[in-house]
Write a protein that holds these residues in place. Structure first.
Motif, PDB file in Angstrom:
ATOM      1  N   VAL A   1      29.634  -8.021 -18.904  1.00  0.00           N
ATOM      2  CA  VAL A   1      29.275  -8.630 -20.179  1.00  0.00           C
ATOM      3  C   VAL A   1      29.473 -10.145 -20.130  1.00  0.00           C
ATOM      4  O   VAL A   1      30.460 -10.636 -19.576  1.00  0.00           O
TER       5      VAL A   1
ATOM      6  N   SER B   1      28.492 -11.444 -26.654  1.00  0.00           N
ATOM      7  CA  SER B   1      28.292 -10.407 -27.669  1.00  0.00           C
ATOM      8  C   SER B   1      28.668 -10.968 -29.029  1.00  0.00           C
ATOM      9  O   SER B   1      29.729 -11.587 -29.182  1.00  0.00           O
TER      10      SER B   1
ATOM     11  N   THR C   1      29.450  -4.200 -36.543  1.00  0.00           N
ATOM     12  CA  THR C   1      30.569  -4.083 -35.609  1.00  0.00           C
ATOM     13  C   THR C   1      31.890  -4.036 -36.350  1.00  0.00           C
ATOM     14  O   THR C   1      32.768  -3.215 -36.043  1.00  0.00           O
TER      15      THR C   1
ATOM     16  N   GLY D   1      31.809  -3.192 -30.789  1.00  0.00           N
ATOM     17  CA  GLY D   1      30.632  -3.940 -30.336  1.00  0.00           C
ATOM     18  C   GLY D   1      29.502  -3.008 -29.988  1.00  0.00           C
ATOM     19  O   GLY D   1      29.663  -2.115 -29.143  1.00  0.00           O
TER      20      GLY D   1
ATOM     21  N   ASP E   1      26.182  -4.130 -29.238  1.00  0.00           N
ATOM     22  CA  ASP E   1      25.173  -4.704 -28.347  1.00  0.00           C
ATOM     23  C   ASP E   1      25.681  -5.999 -27.747  1.00  0.00           C
ATOM     24  O   ASP E   1      26.666  -6.580 -28.213  1.00  0.00           O
ATOM     25  N   GLY E   2      24.998  -6.448 -26.708  1.00  0.00           N
ATOM     26  CA  GLY E   2      25.413  -7.678 -26.056  1.00  0.00           C
ATOM     27  C   GLY E   2      24.480  -8.040 -24.927  1.00  0.00           C
ATOM     28  O   GLY E   2      23.407  -7.457 -24.758  1.00  0.00           O
TER      29      GLY E   2
ATOM     30  N   SER F   1      30.847  -3.584 -26.543  1.00  0.00           N
ATOM     31  CA  SER F   1      30.331  -4.798 -25.913  1.00  0.00           C
ATOM     32  C   SER F   1      31.352  -5.929 -25.865  1.00  0.00           C
ATOM     33  O   SER F   1      31.125  -6.939 -25.197  1.00  0.00           O
ATOM     34  N   LEU F   2      32.494  -5.769 -26.558  1.00  0.00           N
ATOM     35  CA  LEU F   2      33.505  -6.818 -26.585  1.00  0.00           C
ATOM     36  C   LEU F   2      34.550  -6.560 -25.498  1.00  0.00           C
ATOM     37  O   LEU F   2      35.720  -6.292 -25.758  1.00  0.00           O
TER      38      LEU F   2
ATOM     39  N   ALA G   1      22.359 -13.000 -27.696  1.00  0.00           N
ATOM     40  CA  ALA G   1      23.379 -12.183 -28.354  1.00  0.00           C
ATOM     41  C   ALA G   1      23.428 -12.475 -29.845  1.00  0.00           C
ATOM     42  O   ALA G   1      23.606 -11.561 -30.664  1.00  0.00           O
TER      43      ALA G   1
ATOM     44  N   VAL H   1      30.099 -15.592 -31.827  1.00  0.00           N
ATOM     45  CA  VAL H   1      29.681 -14.989 -30.561  1.00  0.00           C
ATOM     46  C   VAL H   1      30.837 -15.058 -29.583  1.00  0.00           C
ATOM     47  O   VAL H   1      31.423 -16.125 -29.368  1.00  0.00           O
TER      48      VAL H   1
ATOM     49  N   THR I   1      32.178 -14.906 -25.821  1.00  0.00           N
ATOM     50  CA  THR I   1      31.697 -15.093 -24.455  1.00  0.00           C
ATOM     51  C   THR I   1      32.729 -14.556 -23.472  1.00  0.00           C
ATOM     52  O   THR I   1      33.936 -14.612 -23.719  1.00  0.00           O
TER      53      THR I   1
ATOM     54  N   SER J   1      28.273 -17.107 -19.084  1.00  0.00           N
ATOM     55  CA  SER J   1      27.788 -16.737 -20.415  1.00  0.00           C
ATOM     56  C   SER J   1      26.830 -17.752 -21.021  1.00  0.00           C
ATOM     57  O   SER J   1      26.090 -17.407 -21.935  1.00  0.00           O
TER      58      SER J   1
END
Length: 323
Positions: free
Chosen positions: A32, A35, A41, A61, A63-64, A85-86, A110, A314, A316, A321
């Motif tokens: 990742v 996200s 979320t 999370g 999505d990402g 996603s986190l 993201a 967001v 990173t 990222s």
């Protein structure tokens, strides 16, 4: 690996260790890079969303953006629980991944994925917008509403009307393509007259990010406008102003209004991924961006409670990222 971890309902996620994921058949292991923290979320992590994970602990999370073992950049959605996603690494079904165009940075992709998809799906899948129609965006001053103005124009809307309370934000969406703006904080009787006039002139689709009192006024105005042409398609997306409305049955009986919702459960996953592919292509070619506030994963506790007006938080991860 390091991750944001929800250990208890009602408590914010903590930066801590979590077991490394192992990809199963049909899955992609993704490193990742970025996200966004969306309302969905947060509500899923709190256990109040209709699609909240059941077992604890888990990584929030939905999505990402990240890279696979070959270095390809992917947008991904709906990682396999308990991974989200986190975190540094996650696992996702191959069918839930979309390659990113070169014109989008990881952070931008993201940031716009969730708000951009919300309006794209509402317009293209739920309302079935036809080129040349008029769209009213209720709550156009937020990140999602601002994108909705641009997406409506991208999908062929002839006229876009934007509502909101923030004059500076309304001026910004005018620059993004809104043809008319309506202040929601004006005198209620004057607001009702302005809305009735707008509906009488013709509104084909409403995208509503606010719900609550403003939705009631919009629906009442549509019913009172006397327009008897094609049905108004009213799409409820968000409920920033409140989860409920008071709606007399006569409002729906007295005029042609189709009332519907748009969310992750209203459209098949395969269609969602195709829509996000189209969204990213349009965003890349048009240079769409939204205000963001970037935090490293290690600062998840501060990012989680961030209330920066108009800026999308967001997270990173790693050193790639921003590429």
């Amino acid at each position: 690996m390091k991750a944001a971890v929800v250990n208890e309902r009602g408590r914010d996620p903590a930066y801590s260790d979590f077991p490394d994921p192992i990809a199963e058949n049909g899955e992609v292991k993704i490193e990742v890079t970025a996200s966004a923290i969306s309302r969905t979320t947060r509500s899923r992590a709190a256990g109040v969303h209709y699609d909240s994970p059941g077992a604890l602990p888990f990584v929030p999370g939905i999505d990402g953006v990240g890279r696979d073992a070959e270095g390809r950049r992917w947008f991904f959605a709906f990682p396999r629980a308990p991974y989200g996603s986190l975190c540094e690494t996650t696992v996702v079904d191959r069918d839930h991944c979309v390659l990113l165009p070169d014109g989008l940075t990881d952070v931008t992709a993201a940031a716009i994925a969730n708000p951009g998809l919300s309006c794209w799906v509402a317009l293209a899948e739920r309302a079935k917008l036809v080129a040349g129609e008029t769209v009213l965006v209720n709550g156009a001053t937020g990140a999602a509403g601002g994108l909705a103005v641009r997406v409506a124009k991208q999908l062929g809307a002839k006229k876009v009307v934007a509502t909101g309370r923030n004059p500076a934000a309304l001026a910004r969406v005018t620059a993004w393509g809104a043809d008319a703006t309506i202040r929601l904080d004006q005198d209620p009787s004057q607001l009702d007259r302005v809305l009735e006039t707008q509906f009488a002139e013709g509104v084909d689709v409403v995208l509503d990010y606010l719900w609550g009192e403003s939705a009631e006024r919009l629906l009442f105005a549509a019913a009172r406008s006397g327009r008897d042409e094609a049905a108004l398609r009213y799409v409820e997306i968000g409920s920033v102003s409140g989860p409920n409305v008071s709606l007399p049955a006569a409002v729906l009986r007295s005029t042609a209004i189709s009332l519907m919702g748009s969310g992750t459960g209203s459209v098949p996953p395969a269609r969602l991924l195709e829509d996000v592919r189209l969204l990213f292509d349009a965003a890349s070619k048009s240079g769409w961006e939204i205000p963001v506030q970037v935090f490293p994963l290690s600062d998840i506790e501060r990012a989680w409670v961030n209330e920066a007006a108009g800026a999308r938080p967001v997270i990173t991860v790693g050193s790639k990222s921003l590429s």
